[in-house]
Motif scaffolding. Structure first.
Motif, short mmCIF file in Angstrom:
data_model
loop_
_atom_site.label_atom_id
_atom_site.label_comp_id
_atom_site.label_asym_id
_atom_site.label_seq_id
_atom_site.Cartn_x
_atom_site.Cartn_y
_atom_site.Cartn_z
N ILE A 197 -0.56 -8.52 -7.16
CA ILE A 197 -0.49 -7.05 -7.08
C ILE A 197 0.96 -6.59 -7.17
N GLY A 200 2.09 -6.73 -10.73
CA GLY A 200 1.60 -5.60 -11.49
C GLY A 200 2.44 -4.35 -11.30
N ARG A 201 2.75 -4.07 -10.05
CA ARG A 201 3.52 -2.85 -9.76
C ARG A 201 4.95 -2.95 -10.30
N TYR A 216 -2.90 -7.57 -12.99
CA TYR A 216 -4.03 -6.92 -12.33
C TYR A 216 -5.36 -7.54 -12.75
N ALA A 229 -6.41 -4.34 -7.05
CA ALA A 229 -6.46 -4.82 -8.44
C ALA A 229 -7.19 -3.82 -9.32
N GLY A 232 -5.02 -0.76 -9.82
CA GLY A 232 -3.91 -1.12 -10.68
C GLY A 232 -4.30 -1.16 -12.14
N ARG A 233 -5.45 -1.79 -12.44
CA ARG A 233 -5.93 -1.86 -13.83
C ARG A 233 -6.16 -0.45 -14.39
#
Length: 508
Positions: A197, A200-201, A216, A229, A232-233
């Protein structure tokens, strides 16, 4: 940091149904089912199996420990505390482990002092991580940084400490430090949820949306119930302009947590894409005091689009006070001030935006309007004089090209749309790239006429033939698509993407 979110009442009906089914299983089968669900990170299923197994063995310390951990994974601090109390009575687990689990439960409940006291009894890296999060909860960011740094020198696993420290650094604007920390976390465990995570960020903040989406998606595959997740996606797909792909994920999020502010915001984003600004305003009005800047920014845009200029100005001014230099808010505030007849204020708001080296043509146009209406045309000319027309065009072309490389389709459409407004339909590659981005964003019907115009200007260009052929295939015109793609393949026989498109056209 804040990685787990409790599921709401939407899960209740499913839980009841599964619980009724579970009653037919033996205690050993329930234990095995719980162990398998935990291994697969299906925490709702694990909870149901563990509750059923504990009916026959209420004092089983191993089952109680599994149940407490499951509640923590689901973000349910209250239930975790209850399970931990039963576990302590059963005499299960080392005291240090139970203290740290209870500290995490207290963090989930917002009881930061209690969490700090429990974690403060121990010296492991995990204890320092929990103390750092408690310090963040109380607003003592200096202490949090010191605890994160000190924790790195303690014993025990540091995966979550590095990941949470990375998110903390990102929030503080220290992107290089955040990158170094998340890389350490991923090197230690590339399949743990927290580092994925965080990756991703951080990748999103670095302008690498494809890397963010990959992180993600991996997290969603390994942790199918992770809302972090899922959100995020959705966020990255929205940024990339891939709204059609985001829509079913938003529906999935809404089914799991219909009242979650993040879900409401994402649903509003879909409405905004359709231009349904009144619906956006009504959806976000209950969240106008949200702590999420993106929620208030979209709400302000909806107010502005529906003629409520004064309310929009108030929200945007507050956002800028809280986060100076928030570019989207500055742009919108300048626009709101112009709409409200405050040209001088708009000039002051937009001047630093227009002076940026990455100012877009839209920024410059709005600034020029504010300058003219406020009697500051000479000041505007000074800024424009430093940006020759050719450089403005080159800047926009570079932005459009970068957006395509990063698969940011909405940004690419905006850039090439502006270039088309300047150049008309005279440049085949501009038309082709605009058509390609529109097709990737799902607007095949709007893209194909542009691709045909590009083809008329450059009938032997392999890239243009490929774009037109691929769009024709998406529209269902297989014969036309195959003809165009054969011509493209003949022109560029070594291009693997064109060959792949041709194979698909001929296979249908």
């Amino acid at each position: 940091m804040g990685r787990r979110v409790a599921h709401g009442g939407a899960v209740l009906a499913l839980a009841v149904a599964l619980a009724l089914t579970a009653c037919s299983k033996s205690p050993a089968e329930q234990r095995a089912a719980a162990e398998q669900a935990l291994a697969e990170h299906r925490f709702n299923d694990a909870r149901i199996a563990l509750v059923a197994a504990l009916e026959d063995a209420p004092g089983d310390a191993e089952l109680l420990g599994m149940l407490a951990q499951t509640h923590l994974e689901r973000g349910d601090g209250e239930a975790a505390l209850a399970a931990l109390e039963r576990l302590r009575r059963a005499g299960g687990g080392p005291a240090a482990k139970l203290d740290l689990m209870e500290a995490e439960a207290q963090l989930l409940r917002g009881q930061f002092a209690a969490a700090a006291a429990l974690a403060g009894k121990h010296e492991s890296a995990e204890a320092y991580r929990l103390r750092a999060l408690a310090a963040i909860g109380t607003g003592d960011l200096g202490a949090a940084e010191q605890l994160f740094v000190s924790g790195a020198g303690r014993t025990g696993t540091k995966v979550r400490l590095y990941a949470d420290h990375a998110i903390f650094a990102l929030r503080s604007g220290q992107v290089p430090a955040a990158r170094a920390l998340v890389d350490k976390a991923l090197a230690a465990d590339g399949e743990a949820l927290d580092p994925l995570i965080a990756e991703g960020r951080i990748a999103s903040s670095e302008g690498r949306p494809r890397a963010a989406l990959a992180a993600y998606e991996k997290a969603a595959h390994l942790y199918p119930e992770s809302q972090a997740a899922l959100f995020g996606r959705i966020g990255v797909l929205g940024d990339l302009g891939r709204i059609a792909e985001a829509a079913p994920l938003i529906a999935q999020a809404a089914a799991a947590a219909p009242n979650d502010p993040r879900v409401i915001y994402l649903q509003a984003r879909l409405q905004a894409e359709k231009g349904e600004w009144r619906a956006v305003r009504e959806a976000l009005q209950p969240l106008e005091r949200s702590e999420l800047p993106e929620v208030r920014l979209l709400y302000a845009r909806a107010l502005l689009e529906t003629g409520l200029t004064e309310q929009a100005r108030t929200i945007l001014a507050g956002l800028i006070r809280e986060t100076p230099g928030l570019l989207p808010a500055q742009r919108l505030l300048g626009r709101a001030q112009l709409a409200g007849g405050e040209a001088a204020a708009a000039f002051a708001t937009l001047r630093p935006v227009a002076a940026r080296p990455d100012a877009s043509p839209a920024d410059l146009s709005a600034f020029a309007e504010a300058a003219e209406k406020s009697g500051n045309a000479s000041a505007a000319r000074e800024i424009f004089a430093a940006i020759p027309p050719a450089q403005r065009l080159a800047r926009e072309l570079a932005a459009g090209d970068a957006a395509i490389r990063q698969q940011k389709w909405r940004a690419a459409i905006e850039s090439y749309g502006r270039i088309r407004a300047w150049t008309g339909d005279s440049n085949a590659l501009v038309l082709n790239n605009l058509a390609y981005a529109m097709g990737q964003a799902g607007d095949v019907d709007g893209a194909l006429p542009l691709a045909e115009k590009a083809l008329a200007l450059a009938p032997d260009n392999a890239s243009i033939l490929d774009t037109a052929g691929w769009l024709a295939l998406q529209q269902g015109n297989r014969e036309r698509a195959a003809d165009l793609l054969r011509r493209a393949a003949a022109t560029a026989p070594d291009n693997p993407a064109i060959r792949a498109h041709l194979r698909e056209a001929e296979a249908r």
